[in-house]
Scaffold this motif. Sequence first.
Motif, PDB file in Angstrom:
ATOM      1  N   UNK A   1      53.392  64.292  20.642  1.00  7.24           N
ATOM      2  CA  UNK A   1      51.987  63.908  20.509  1.00  7.24           C
ATOM      3  C   UNK A   1      51.415  63.792  21.918  1.00  7.24           C
ATOM      4  N   UNK A   2      50.296  64.438  22.164  1.00  8.09           N
ATOM      5  CA  UNK A   2      49.652  64.415  23.479  1.00  8.09           C
ATOM      6  C   UNK A   2      48.307  63.726  23.340  1.00  8.09           C
ATOM      7  N   UNK A   3      48.055  62.708  24.168  1.00  5.49           N
ATOM      8  CA  UNK A   3      46.799  61.980  24.051  1.00  5.49           C
ATOM      9  C   UNK A   3      46.534  61.115  25.262  1.00  5.49           C
ATOM     10  N   UNK A   4      45.392  60.440  25.245  1.00  8.55           N
ATOM     11  CA  UNK A   4      45.011  59.543  26.335  1.00  8.55           C
ATOM     12  C   UNK A   4      45.497  58.142  25.998  1.00  8.55           C
ATOM     13  N   UNK A   5      46.806  57.965  26.057  1.00 13.57           N
ATOM     14  CA  UNK A   5      47.418  56.700  25.678  1.00 13.57           C
ATOM     15  C   UNK A   5      47.294  55.644  26.773  1.00 13.57           C
TER      16      UNK A   5
ATOM     17  N   UNK B   1      55.852  62.492  15.142  1.00 11.11           N
ATOM     18  CA  UNK B   1      54.861  61.710  15.871  1.00 11.11           C
ATOM     19  C   UNK B   1      53.448  62.143  15.504  1.00 11.11           C
ATOM     20  N   UNK B   2      52.532  61.200  15.553  1.00 13.70           N
ATOM     21  CA  UNK B   2      51.108  61.502  15.476  1.00 13.70           C
ATOM     22  C   UNK B   2      50.383  60.494  16.364  1.00 13.70           C
TER      23      UNK B   2
ATOM     24  N   UNK C   1      55.095  56.653  15.093  1.00 12.13           N
ATOM     25  CA  UNK C   1      56.411  57.251  14.868  1.00 12.13           C
ATOM     26  C   UNK C   1      56.743  57.169  13.381  1.00 12.13           C
ATOM     27  N   UNK C   2      57.165  58.275  12.835  1.00  5.40           N
ATOM     28  CA  UNK C   2      57.563  58.307  11.430  1.00  5.40           C
ATOM     29  C   UNK C   2      58.980  58.839  11.348  1.00  5.40           C
TER      30      UNK C   2
END
Length: 234
Positions: free
Chosen positions: A128-132, A170-171, A185-186
């Motif tokens: 998952x790629x994001x602005x975490x 992941x999402x 996380x799943x």
Amino acid sequence: TLRCYNEKGKLVWKHETGLKGDDAYAHEAYRYVADGDGLDEIFANWQKLTIALKGDGKVLWKDKTQAHHSDYLVCADVDADGKIEFIYDHKGCDAQTGPVYIVDAMAGTIKIKIDYRRDGLGHAQNMAVGDFVPDSKGLEIAMCAKNGNLHLWDANGKLLWKRNVPSSLLSKGDWDGDGVEDMACFALGANVDGMFSVWNGKGDRLYAISFLPSPSKRTWNDEHNGGSWSHAMP
């Protein structure tokens, strides 16, 4: 063979990879407007090939050095330079050695490599790629293994943290409503530990649900997990 059909089911074009036998094992397909023209580019991978094409079937680039198949394909402006990057596992599923390639989506030139195996992640299964981490330039890359554990890297490929947590998929989403993306996380199926958990960019666990009982009989214990997650129930 990669085939493209129109909305009526008519074959518009096809691309012959030339792959045979085990190498012809097709695994992932992905689409994204990588050049900003409003039309999707197409990304796909096989056991020994990753390829990018325009929507009309014109080949943009190929990676014929792909060792095995990648279990995830993602597009994002990782380094915040205004251009879209394409992310995939170069060595691939069976090799379990990494690295992840972050490349120019339209040209295939390598910009960053993430050696996830060196950082303690085994069989990389999902991303998952994001602005975490909003105060950090660019985006962060979250990855999990097929049998658990969550890792987070920054836009330059530096490992920020890792957690011993059940996970196989992941999402992302803003789970606590603070305007910042979180990682979900799943874990169910591949590693048979029925768990769902949400983590923020600092590595803090926000939520968790356990789908017990589980045949695993394992216990996940980590200081960040809020205690022990047991699978010893019958």
